[in-house]
Scaffold this motif. Structure first.
Motif: not given
Length: 300
Positions: A180-191, A258-275
């Protein structure tokens, strides 16, 4: 994961909330493959071993981490053995862990038994097997007041190299709000980065030993991609986040989450960006005048 903006039907609750045990079989309490989730990259298995038992698994096209949730184990890969000291439980400590690349077979053996998470991601590079001690885990305290939580980074901003896998765990004291606040990571951009995400939950019991609970929400970022989930979560439950804003995760008063977060996507830069959801971004400004919850850190 769909990246266009053509209107699509919302996934059903049964598609994105998997109750404890619903996906389990053959010694696995959880078995979420990318195919089961309906996406491309992220996966999670949780192996439950009785004392002296072993579990043999193949990584296939995915890389994974052997992450003890409770108990110690030995892992054999390519004839080489690795000892994981593990931990008593997710609320008692952080753990050492083992990275295993794609195209490997591994055998997990536990003398005293335990539960072992296997977060995974479809991989496009071959990396070496690597053991990481507790000192490699980056621990962050985020938020303040009743938004305070602890984040233990196992493969996220802590120097651990993977092909696509990002992994962390979050500890939230009872009564606090997390993600919280709620966030998303479903598109690729600079942010932002495009990342499929799995939430695996454990909730502390009551002092009398009764089961605890919390809440999890995911909701639409646009009318073109509807999604709506707000549901109680309990120990062993899984929530899938294919897209949209997600959060809060609320720990019910009296029940640490407790929660375990598992994330992966098409990029290999290993960057987590979530507005953040812009409607609620302002809440971050209130943290400047508040202290971090004194119950944190919960594990060291």
């Amino acid at each position: 994961m769909t990246t266009g903006h053509t209107a699509t039907p919302a996934p059903s609750v049964t598609d994105i909330h998997i109750p404890a045990g619903a996906s389990g079989h053959d010694g696995l309490a959880v078995d979420i493959t990318p195919e089961r989730a309906g996406w491309t990259y992220s996966g999670l298995r949780v192996a439950v071993l009785e004392a002296g038992a072993a579990q043999t698994l193949s990584t296939g096209e995915s890389e994974l981490i052997v992450l003890p949730l409770a108990g110690a184990c030995s892992v054999e890969v390519d004839g080489q053995g690795y000892e994981l000291a593990g931990r008593g439980g997710v609320f008692t400590g952080i753990t050492d862990y083992l990275y295993v690349p794609r195209h490997k077979e591994l055998t997990i053996t536990s003398v005293d038994g335990g539960r072992f998470a296997l977060p995974s991601a479809l991989a496009s590079r071959d990396l070496p097997v690597a053991y990481y001690g507790r000192e490699q885990v980056r621990v962050d305290l985020r938020g303040a007041g009743d938004c305070s939580r602890q984040v233990n980074n196992y493969a996220l901003a802590n120097g651990v190299e993977t092909s696509h896998l990002l992994c962390c765990e979050v500890l939230t004291p009872g009564g606090n709000w997390s993600s919280y606040p709620a966030h998303k990571h479903d598109e690729r951009s600079e942010a932002e980065r495009e990342l499929e995400e799995i939430y695996y939950f454990e909730i502390a019991d009551s002092p009398e030993g009764g089961p605890g609970f919390g809440l999890h929400a995911t909701y639409a970022a646009s009318q073109d991609r509807p999604i709506d989930l707000c549901i109680p979560v309990r120990k062993g439950d899984v929530a899938l986040v294919p897209y949209g804003y997600h959060g809060p995760c609320v720990a019910a008063p009296g029940y640490d989450m407790y929660y375990l977060n598992v994330m992966a996507g098409p990029d290999e830069d290993l960057v987590w960006l979530a507005p953040d959801d812009p409607a609620h971004h302002w809440i971050r400004g209130t943290w400047e005048s508040q202290e971090v919850d004194p119950r944190l850190p919960m594990t060291r």
